[in-house]
Design an enzyme around this catalytic site. Structure first.
Site, PDB file in Angstrom:
ATOM      1  N   HIS A  53       0.825  -1.213   0.000  1.00  0.00           N
ATOM      2  CA  HIS A  53       0.000   0.000   0.000  1.00  0.00           C
ATOM      3  C   HIS A  53       0.861   1.266   0.000  1.00  0.00           C
ATOM      4  O   HIS A  53       0.335   2.351  -0.233  1.00  0.00           O
ATOM      5  CB  HIS A  53      -0.909  -0.015   1.229  1.00  0.00           C
ATOM      6  CG  HIS A  53      -2.316   0.424   0.953  1.00  0.00           C
ATOM      7  ND1 HIS A  53      -2.893   0.421  -0.313  1.00  0.00           N
ATOM      8  CD2 HIS A  53      -3.291   0.885   1.788  1.00  0.00           C
ATOM      9  CE1 HIS A  53      -4.141   0.853  -0.226  1.00  0.00           C
ATOM     10  NE2 HIS A  53      -4.401   1.138   1.028  1.00  0.00           N
ATOM     11  N   ASN A 100      -6.775   6.698   3.980  1.00  0.00           N
ATOM     12  CA  ASN A 100      -8.186   6.995   3.741  1.00  0.00           C
ATOM     13  C   ASN A 100      -8.524   8.469   3.856  1.00  0.00           C
ATOM     14  O   ASN A 100      -9.636   8.878   3.491  1.00  0.00           O
ATOM     15  CB  ASN A 100      -9.061   6.198   4.717  1.00  0.00           C
ATOM     16  CG  ASN A 100      -8.996   4.710   4.452  1.00  0.00           C
ATOM     17  OD1 ASN A 100      -8.295   4.251   3.554  1.00  0.00           O
ATOM     18  ND2 ASN A 100      -9.728   3.941   5.240  1.00  0.00           N
ATOM     19  N   ASP A 125      -0.788   2.440  -5.451  1.00  0.00           N
ATOM     20  CA  ASP A 125      -0.777   1.009  -5.728  1.00  0.00           C
ATOM     21  C   ASP A 125      -2.074   0.572  -6.383  1.00  0.00           C
ATOM     22  O   ASP A 125      -3.134   1.142  -6.129  1.00  0.00           O
ATOM     23  CB  ASP A 125      -0.569   0.229  -4.427  1.00  0.00           C
ATOM     24  CG  ASP A 125      -1.659   0.540  -3.395  1.00  0.00           C
ATOM     25  OD1 ASP A 125      -1.703   1.696  -2.921  1.00  0.00           O
ATOM     26  OD2 ASP A 125      -2.457  -0.357  -3.068  1.00  0.00           O
ATOM     27  N   ASN A 146      -9.190   3.714  -1.558  1.00  0.00           N
ATOM     28  CA  ASN A 146      -9.723   4.700  -0.618  1.00  0.00           C
ATOM     29  C   ASN A 146      -8.941   6.013  -0.604  1.00  0.00           C
ATOM     30  O   ASN A 146      -9.508   7.073  -0.341  1.00  0.00           O
ATOM     31  CB  ASN A 146      -9.775   4.112   0.789  1.00  0.00           C
ATOM     32  CG  ASN A 146     -10.870   3.076   0.944  1.00  0.00           C
ATOM     33  OD1 ASN A 146     -11.896   3.136   0.275  1.00  0.00           O
ATOM     34  ND2 ASN A 146     -10.654   2.101   1.813  1.00  0.00           N
TER      35      ASN A 146
END
Length: 234
Positions: A53, A100, A125, A146
């Protein structure tokens, strides 16, 4: 010690760009009124270092190192740096808001410096791209990511900004995708994933191409980076 891309890799990259000339239209050089903002997405904290991530963070670090841009400042809830790619002024940012809420940081930077959205490049990613693939797009949705969802929300729903998607592949078997993206790359994966090798020039070349020559694509450009095959010793 990791290796830089071979000359053949660089030529393949250049060739792939040449083949896409029908999709891009170079703009005449004009005085740049606004800097480019290049954002890498990820999560802050040592526990997230090296995870799938956080590929966006790694790519921005690679760009900063290649262009000699310091990322030591903390502004707009981000690790932040200013410099140049060629003669083009750029800002680099790694939001520290957690993935997020990335839009809080990115939205503040864009608003403060009045940066046109077409000059905001977001690197993140992508589960739907396999290893050793990158994809440049002029615009698009969040695709379930997100961090991108948060940025679009803070851009008042606008999706009209470029992005560089870095392929991380799909989780194996029935592994949950959340657990997968938060897991670190294994040593073997880092050896096999050409984009993750320290000093690799390909992502940097892609960003330079996009910024310096001011190419605005009508369609996506997919960049496939081939990992050199291991020699078989008989």
């Amino acid at each position: 010690m990791s290796r830089s891309p071979s000359n053949s890799t660089i030529r393949n990259f250049s060739s792939s760009i040449s083949n896409e000339e029908s999709l891009v239209s170079p703009k005449p050089k004009q005085q740049q009124q606004h800097p480019w903002l290049i954002v890498g997405l990820g999560n802050p904290g040592k526990q997230y270092n090296g995870t799938r991530h956080n590929v966006g963070f790694e790519m921005v670090d690679a760009i900063a190192e290649a262009e000699g841009i310091s990322m030591s400042s903390v502004n707009f809830k981000a690790h932040f740096g200013k410099g140049f790619i060629g003669n083009v002024p750029v800002m680099l940012a790694k939001p520290q808001t957690f993935m997020n809420a990335s839009g809080q940081s990115v939205g503040s930077i864009v608003s403060y410096y009045k940066i046109p959205l077409k000059q905001v490049l977001v690197i993140f990613d992508d589960l739907d791209l396999p290893f050793s693939k990158m994809r440049l797009l002029p615009k698009g949705g969040h695709g379930g990511h997100n961090g991108m969802r948060s940025i679009i929300d803070h851009f008042k729903g606008s999706r009209e900004f470029p992005r560089l998607r870095i392929g991380i592949g799909r989780p194996p078997g029935k592994m949950d995708s959340v657990n997968f993206v938060l897991r670190p790359f294994s040593k073997q994966e880092r050896q096999e994933h050409f984009l993750l090798k320290r000093g690799n020039a390909v992502p940097v070349m892609a960003v330079r191409f996009w910024c310096i020559y001011k190419f605005y694509c009508s369609k996506s450009i997919t960049i496939v980076v081939m990992t050199p095959k291991k020699k078989i010793v008989k």
